[in-house]
Design a protein around this motif. Structure first.
Motif, mmCIF file in Angstrom:
data_model
loop_
_atom_site.group_PDB
_atom_site.id
_atom_site.type_symbol
_atom_site.label_atom_id
_atom_site.label_comp_id
_atom_site.label_asym_id
_atom_site.label_seq_id
_atom_site.Cartn_x
_atom_site.Cartn_y
_atom_site.Cartn_z
ATOM 1 N N UNK A 44 -0.182 7.840 3.520
ATOM 2 C CA UNK A 44 -0.889 6.770 4.229
ATOM 3 C C UNK A 44 -1.777 5.969 3.276
ATOM 4 N N UNK A 45 -2.414 6.652 2.340
ATOM 5 C CA UNK A 45 -3.282 5.963 1.384
ATOM 6 C C UNK A 45 -2.456 5.098 0.430
ATOM 7 N N UNK A 46 -1.317 5.596 0.001
ATOM 8 C CA UNK A 46 -0.431 4.806 -0.857
ATOM 9 C C UNK A 46 0.055 3.572 -0.100
ATOM 10 N N UNK A 47 0.375 3.737 1.185
ATOM 11 C CA UNK A 47 0.789 2.602 2.012
ATOM 12 C C UNK A 47 -0.322 1.560 2.085
ATOM 13 N N UNK A 48 -1.548 2.012 2.252
ATOM 14 C CA UNK A 48 -2.689 1.090 2.301
ATOM 15 C C UNK A 48 -2.863 0.359 0.973
ATOM 16 N N UNK A 49 -2.718 1.075 -0.135
ATOM 17 C CA UNK A 49 -2.850 0.463 -1.462
ATOM 18 C C UNK A 49 -1.758 -0.578 -1.702
ATOM 19 N N UNK A 50 -0.538 -0.270 -1.267
ATOM 20 C CA UNK A 50 0.562 -1.216 -1.430
ATOM 21 C C UNK A 50 0.323 -2.471 -0.605
ATOM 22 N N UNK A 51 -0.205 -2.302 0.604
ATOM 23 C CA UNK A 51 -0.504 -3.449 1.456
ATOM 24 C C UNK A 51 -1.576 -4.334 0.824
ATOM 25 N N UNK A 52 -2.582 -3.699 0.212
ATOM 26 C CA UNK A 52 -3.654 -4.459 -0.446
ATOM 27 C C UNK A 52 -3.087 -5.279 -1.602
ATOM 28 N N UNK A 53 -2.192 -4.673 -2.387
ATOM 29 C CA UNK A 53 -1.580 -5.388 -3.514
ATOM 30 C C UNK A 53 -0.679 -6.515 -3.017
ATOM 31 N N UNK A 54 0.063 -6.264 -1.945
ATOM 32 C CA UNK A 54 0.945 -7.276 -1.377
ATOM 33 C C UNK A 54 0.140 -8.478 -0.881
ATOM 34 N N UNK A 55 -1.028 -8.210 -0.325
ATOM 35 C CA UNK A 55 -1.880 -9.270 0.230
ATOM 36 C C UNK A 55 -2.524 -10.125 -0.851
ATOM 37 N N UNK A 56 -2.727 -9.568 -2.025
ATOM 38 C CA UNK A 56 -3.546 -10.206 -3.056
ATOM 39 C C UNK A 56 -3.150 -11.645 -3.386
ATOM 40 N N UNK A 57 -1.876 -11.965 -3.637
ATOM 41 C CA UNK A 57 -1.539 -13.365 -3.970
ATOM 42 C C UNK A 57 -1.876 -14.341 -2.840
ATOM 43 N N UNK A 58 -1.577 -13.966 -1.603
ATOM 44 C CA UNK A 58 -1.888 -14.845 -0.469
ATOM 45 C C UNK A 58 -3.392 -14.988 -0.304
ATOM 46 N N UNK A 59 -4.111 -13.900 -0.539
ATOM 47 C CA UNK A 59 -5.574 -13.925 -0.422
ATOM 48 C C UNK A 59 -6.173 -14.898 -1.428
ATOM 49 N N UNK A 60 -5.690 -14.851 -2.658
ATOM 50 C CA UNK A 60 -6.215 -15.740 -3.697
ATOM 51 C C UNK A 60 -5.822 -17.195 -3.452
ATOM 52 N N UNK A 61 -4.615 -17.407 -2.914
ATOM 53 C CA UNK A 61 -4.132 -18.771 -2.702
ATOM 54 C C UNK A 61 -4.744 -19.432 -1.473
ATOM 55 N N UNK A 62 -5.300 -18.633 -0.573
ATOM 56 C CA UNK A 62 -5.844 -19.195 0.664
ATOM 57 C C UNK A 62 -7.168 -19.918 0.433
ATOM 58 N N UNK A 63 -7.987 -19.415 -0.470
ATOM 59 C CA UNK A 63 -9.332 -19.964 -0.664
ATOM 60 C C UNK A 63 -9.347 -21.465 -0.966
ATOM 61 N N UNK A 64 -8.505 -21.982 -1.867
ATOM 62 C CA UNK A 64 -8.569 -23.422 -2.167
ATOM 63 C C UNK A 64 -8.303 -24.323 -0.965
ATOM 64 N N UNK A 65 -7.664 -23.791 0.063
ATOM 65 C CA UNK A 65 -7.375 -24.609 1.245
ATOM 66 C C UNK A 65 -8.525 -24.634 2.242
ATOM 67 N N UNK A 66 -9.599 -23.909 1.936
ATOM 68 C CA UNK A 66 -10.719 -23.811 2.881
ATOM 69 C C UNK A 66 -11.903 -24.685 2.506
ATOM 70 N N UNK A 67 -11.940 -25.153 1.260
ATOM 71 C CA UNK A 67 -13.060 -25.976 0.796
ATOM 72 C C UNK A 67 -12.518 -27.127 -0.045
ATOM 73 N N UNK A 68 -13.244 -28.248 -0.135
ATOM 74 C CA UNK A 68 -12.800 -29.324 -1.024
ATOM 75 C C UNK A 68 -12.903 -28.899 -2.480
ATOM 76 N N UNK A 69 -12.179 -29.602 -3.337
ATOM 77 C CA UNK A 69 -12.075 -29.229 -4.742
ATOM 78 C C UNK A 69 -13.443 -29.101 -5.416
#
Length: 199
Positions: free
Chosen positions: A115-140
């Motif tokens: 279960x912990x490995x599954x959670x870690x994999x999910x966190x890694x999978x989320x990382x690119x989308x998480x980083x790419x989302x921020x620029x769309x929330x505020x002006x440059x």
């Protein structure tokens, strides 16, 4: 004419989408760090083996690169908010799995570790989308300040997760700590669902 004071980093929080994103990151980050810290305590309590603790670090890292790479491809194809929500739903499922094991008294370390490995994999999978989302929330022009705020939130989550997990173990139970982690994932998913990208 007097020079205007430079806006501080916190001024970007006037934007509702960013406020929701910061709150979501605090919730999911705290939940993730808590889950891992509580499990480390439980794993040692069950096995009394430092070798198992080291093994957990290895097996948690192994799916990370592949999960992150595939997460990047998915984030480029689908709405990033939904990618984040999907990954956090997997994290929620892992937390609920640990709650169930705790309630049922299941103490097989390999099952719990899965279960912990599954959670870690999910966190890694989320990382690119998480980083790419921020620029769309505020002006440059506000992006650098938003990065500072998000970094502060992430640091706070990394500190508060283990501390809260330890407090819950000491005052209630491992089950309560896992359940709290699951609740934080639910809060994050709900917060992310209400975010509207504007830039």
């Amino acid at each position: 004419m007097p020079a205007q004071a430079a806006p501080n980093a916190g001024s970007v929080l006037r934007r509702k989408p960013l406020r929701r994103w910061v709150a979501a990151r605090l919730a999911s980050g705290t939940g993730s760090m808590m889950l891992r810290a509580v499990f480390l305590w439980q794993l040692y309590d069950i096995t009394k083996s430092t070798t198992m603790l080291g093994l957990l670090g290895v097996v948690s890292f192994l799916p990370g690169p592949l999960a992150s790479l595939s997460g990047g491809l998915v984030a480029d194809t689908f709405e990033r908010k939904r990618v984040v929500m999907a990954a956090q739903t997997v994290g929620l499922a892992a937390a609920l799995g640990l709650v169930s094991c705790s309630v049922l008294g299941a103490k097989n370390p390999w099952l719990l570790m899965a279960f912990v490995v599954l959670s870690s994999a999910a966190f890694a999978f989320e990382s690119p989308a998480r980083q790419a989302l921020l620029p769309s929330l505020v002006p440059k022009e506000e992006f650098s300040r938003a990065v500072t705020v998000m970094g502060t939130a992430q640091s706070l989550a990394m500190m508060s997760g283990p501390a809260l997990g330890g407090a819950l173990i000491a005052t209630t139970s491992v089950t309560a700590a896992y359940a709290t982690s699951a609740g934080l994932f639910v809060a994050s998913i709900l917060l992310v669902s209400g975010i509207e990208a504007r830039f």
